[in-house]
Each structure stands twice: as C-alpha cells, then as structure tokens.
Design an enzyme around this catalytic site. Structure first.
Site, PDB file in Angstrom:
ATOM      1  CB  SER A   1     110.717  92.241   9.237  1.00 47.74           C
ATOM      2  OG  SER A   1     110.156  93.445   8.751  1.00 47.74           O
TER       3      SER A   1
ATOM      4  CG  ASP B   1     109.559  99.035   7.165  1.00 48.34           C
ATOM      5  OD1 ASP B   1     108.952 100.125   7.120  1.00 48.34           O
ATOM      6  OD2 ASP B   1     109.005  97.929   7.024  1.00 48.34           O
TER       7      ASP B   1
ATOM      8  CD  GLU C   1     101.260 104.721   6.833  1.00 50.37           C
ATOM      9  OE1 GLU C   1     102.259 104.051   6.481  1.00 50.37           O
ATOM     10  OE2 GLU C   1     101.232 105.361   7.886  1.00 50.37           O
ATOM     11  CG  HIS C   2      99.154 102.732   1.237  1.00 49.32           C
ATOM     12  ND1 HIS C   2      99.111 101.518   0.589  1.00 49.32           N
ATOM     13  CD2 HIS C   2      98.746 102.496   2.505  1.00 49.32           C
ATOM     14  CE1 HIS C   2      98.673 100.589   1.427  1.00 49.32           C
ATOM     15  NE2 HIS C   2      98.445 101.147   2.593  1.00 49.32           N
TER      16      HIS C   2
ATOM     17  CG  LEU D   1     104.992  98.634  16.226  1.00 46.13           C
ATOM     18  CD1 LEU D   1     105.065  98.566  17.751  1.00 46.13           C
ATOM     19  CD2 LEU D   1     104.650 100.061  15.789  1.00 46.13           C
ATOM     20  CB  SER D   2     109.554  97.782  11.112  1.00 45.95           C
ATOM     21  OG  SER D   2     110.176  97.331   9.937  1.00 45.95           O
TER      22      SER D   2
ATOM     23  CD  GLU E   1     111.349  92.750   5.291  1.00 47.96           C
ATOM     24  OE1 GLU E   1     112.213  93.267   6.038  1.00 47.96           O
ATOM     25  OE2 GLU E   1     110.135  92.780   5.545  1.00 47.96           O
TER      26      GLU E   1
END
Ligand code: ADP
Ligand code: MG
Length: 388
Positions: A133, A177, A38-39, A130-131, A165
């Site tokens: 997009s 993603d 994460e990150h 949860l994406s 995006e």
C-alpha cells in the site's frame, strides 16, 4: 516476485497497451519490512524499518483532460476519475482509492495536481505485510510531483501518503510504512522516532558483512487481525492512562517493574512489558548497528519474537514454526515482522546459508502440513525514485 527490470517493463507494456502511447517516465517505490520495533509506533515509540528490493513501478504521462486514469496489472479494469472523485474521500473505492487518495491529499495540501494516465505493476506481494500500500502511494506520489513540477520536498511526502491512506482509503496506519518506502536508503535501516517523527539513517550493510535477511512470507491466513490489533491498541492506551503517562514510550526500562506492579490485570501487564522492552530492543539494535556489529543483533530479534509470542500474543503457529526452524538451521536471530496474526518472518543469516535455512523452514512447514512458505533473501534497498 521477479527482478526490478521486469516490473518496470510490465508497467511500460501495460501503459502502451492501455493508452496506446508511450509513458513520459517511470517511477518506483519499494516495499518495506520492519527490522525491529513492533506495536511500538502507536505507543509513541521507536521502529527500525528498511526498504526492500521489491518494487512497485508506475509508468505515467500527463493527460490533457485534467482527469486521472489508472490501470494495475492486479485488475483488468482501469479506473477513471475527475476532480470530483478526488474531492472527497469515498468517491473512488477498491484498490484505486490508494491512487485517488494521493491525488486528494495533494489537492487538499493546495497543490495543482495535473491530470495523468498511470499504469501500475508490482513485485511487492499484496497484503503480506510488506507494505504494497505504501509502495503504490509513494510511486504515484513521485510520478505526480514530477509530472506536475510540484514544489514538494521529499521530506513532506510521508505525511501526505499517510493522509491518503488514513483519510481517503480509511486505513488507520502510522507513519512508518510511508517513511520507510520514501526515505529508505541502500545499505541502511531507518531509525524512526514515532513521537517526534525524527529519522536517522543507520548503517545496515548486510552485503558487506556477508549476511542476508531472509523474508519468509508465512502464507498464514490472517485470523481476526483487525479486531486483535484494535484490542492491543486499546489495552496500551488504557495502561498508559492507568500509569499516568501520555504513552507507553514514557515508561523507562528502569521503571518497568514498578510500573507493572501498579497494574492489576496480568494480561495488561504482559502487553506493557512487550512495548517497553521492545522500545529498548530497538535502541539496543541501533547501538549495535552503529558499532558495525550486525551479527550481534540476532539475539535481540529472537527476544523480540518471544515477547510478541508470549507477552503480546500476536503470533500464530505458522509464524512460530518458521522462526524456530530458521534458528535451528543456524540463523543468528529470527522474528515475526508486522502487526501479527500472519505476515512475514525475518531471519538474519550468513548469505551462503540462505538456501539451507530456507529449505529448513520449508521442511518444517511440510512436517506440520502448512501451505508452503515463500522465502526470499533481501538486502536493504533505496526508497522512492524516478527510474527514467
Ligand atoms: P500491505 O500494505 O501489507 O501489502 P494493505 O492491505 O495495506 O497490505 O494494502 C494492500 C492493498 O493496496 C491492496 O488490496 C490494493 O488495494 C492496494 N495495492 C497495493 N499494491 C497494488 C498494486 N500494485 N495495484 C493495485 N492495488 C494495489
Ligand atoms: Mg499496507
């Protein structure tokens, strides 16, 4: 969140009702979660997402007039645009920008995109991390590539969807993603090196091991997530500069203490420690999974959570409560997934303990007076595909 068959049926029904015709086909793309890492993406590091069984489905057919119409069950109003709308970012806004952005990115890459009618239905919760997009981008992309017979191999789809995006919608996301929802494979997680964009399928067959991953949608309101994200990013960039490296990925685990000693600001030290140890946890997780030791990744997941809570400071009370309750109820490991300040928690559990752990999380939420969480057991699923 209903079964995949229902969502495909909803897309078809929407298409029929909206356009009074039969779709030529249906295309689907999943949501995703990040197992660990994460990150780390914008620090040129490692991530390990997998695709979810929850999907967005697009029913579509060619349109003779060279224009695009799109309807989503999330909005009564259909949106229409012609080539001009797809010529310049900003011409189409709102949710349909994700669709216009894909048309725009394809055209910008020199493809002759056919006009089309599209109807979108989805089981991927919107805005929960949860994406949804990437799921709508990938499903639309798959439909347009097929309908137009475009010469575009799937390994080039993630970049294109990301461009849609980033440059059309204007959301600054990395490549994770889109890679996960396009390249995900059933029973696998996708190991992605965010610097080289190399990907590797890592065996992650929870089902065969009698395991499941619980996804707990924390329902926590996103608090200042955008500003905090920008601040974390800046802090990492400043730290890399101070340490004389291109990105924090270049700080080796063995050199971490020496690197920390060179930074004056305690907050910056914590941020760096999270990123460097998190990259290492991704690598360690990949090694364990390659060895088929799925249960043993539990402590790495839990350590990742502690690092996000204490060093990167991106968790919120609902999220910490869900993690603690899942662990107390017997989860092998649990962590927040996603950028933070809300979103979802993952808990690795025995498949037959999934209900009990979910109930324990719900009870802990009730004790604290939080809005009840949504919990769903998932297995790693496949990426974007044509359904029929
Ligand atoms: P996440 O990707 O975590 O779900 P984002 O804010 O990145 O959250 O993307 C959510 C946005 O994507 C929605 O606000 C909407 O504009 C668009 N979107 C996603 N799925 C759909 C859908 N099925 N129909 C219409 N728009 C959608
Ligand atoms: Mg998104």
């Amino acid at each position: 969140m209903s079964a995949a068959g229902d969502v495909a049926a909803r897309a078809t029904a929407g298409f029929r009702q909206r356009y009074g015709a039969e779709p030529a086909g249906r295309w689907a793309a999943p949501g995703r979660v990040n197992l660990i890492g994460e990150h780390t993406d914008y620090n040129d590091g490692f991530v390990l997402p997998f695709a979810l069984p929850l999907r967005t489905v697009v029913a579509a057919a060619l349109a003779d007039d060279g224009r695009w119409s799109v309807w989503s069950e999330l909005d009564d109003e259909p949106v229409e645009f012609g080539p001009a709308g797809a010529d310049e970012p900003g011409r189409v806004d709102g949710w349909a920008a994700y669709v216009a952005g894909v048309v725009w990115a394809l055209r910008a890459a020199g493809h002759d995109v056919p006009g089309a009618r599209l109807a979108v239905a989805s089981d991927v919760p919107v805005g929960s991390g949860l994406s949804s997009s990437a799921a709508i981008e990938a499903a639309v992309l798959a439909a347009l590539v097929d309908l137009g017979g475009l010469d575009l191999p799937a390994d080039r789809w993630p970049r294109l969807a990301q461009r849609a995006e980033n440059d059309y919608v204007g959301a600054p996301t990395g490549i994770m993603d889109q890679s996960a929802v396009i390249r995900g494979r059933s029973g696998h997680a996708l190991f992605l090196d965010c610097r080289t964009e190399e990907v590797e399928q890592i065996p992650f067959d929870l089902d065969a091991a009698g395991l499941a991953m619980l996804v707990v949608d924390s329902r926590a309101p996103h608090r200042h997530a955008d500003g905090e994200y920008a601040a974390r990013r800046k802090s990492c960039e400043r730290a890399a500069k101070a340490l004389g490296v291109a990105a924090l990925r270049d700080v080796a685990t063995a050199d971490l203490d020496a690197a920390l000693a060179r930074l004056d600001d305690p907050e910056t030290r914590r941020r760096v420690r999270h990123v460097v140890t998190e990259d290492q946890r991704v690598l360690d997780t990949v090694e364990l999974l390659r060895a088929g030791r799925i249960r043993d990744i539990g402590p790495l997941l839990t350590a990742s959570h502690a690092s996000m809570r204490d060093d990167f400071e991106i968790t919120v009370p609902e999220i910490d409560t869900a993690v603690e309750a899942a662990l107390a109820a017997g989860a092998y490991g649990a962590r927040m997934t996603g950028g933070g300040f809300g979103g979802c928690v993952l808990a690795l559990v025995d498949a037959d303990a999934a209900d009990a752990v979910a109930a324990a999380v719900a009870a802990a939420y009730a004790d604290r007076g939080f809005t009840a969480p949504h919990t769903l057991p998932v297995l790693p699923a496949g990426g974007a595909t044509r359904l029929d």
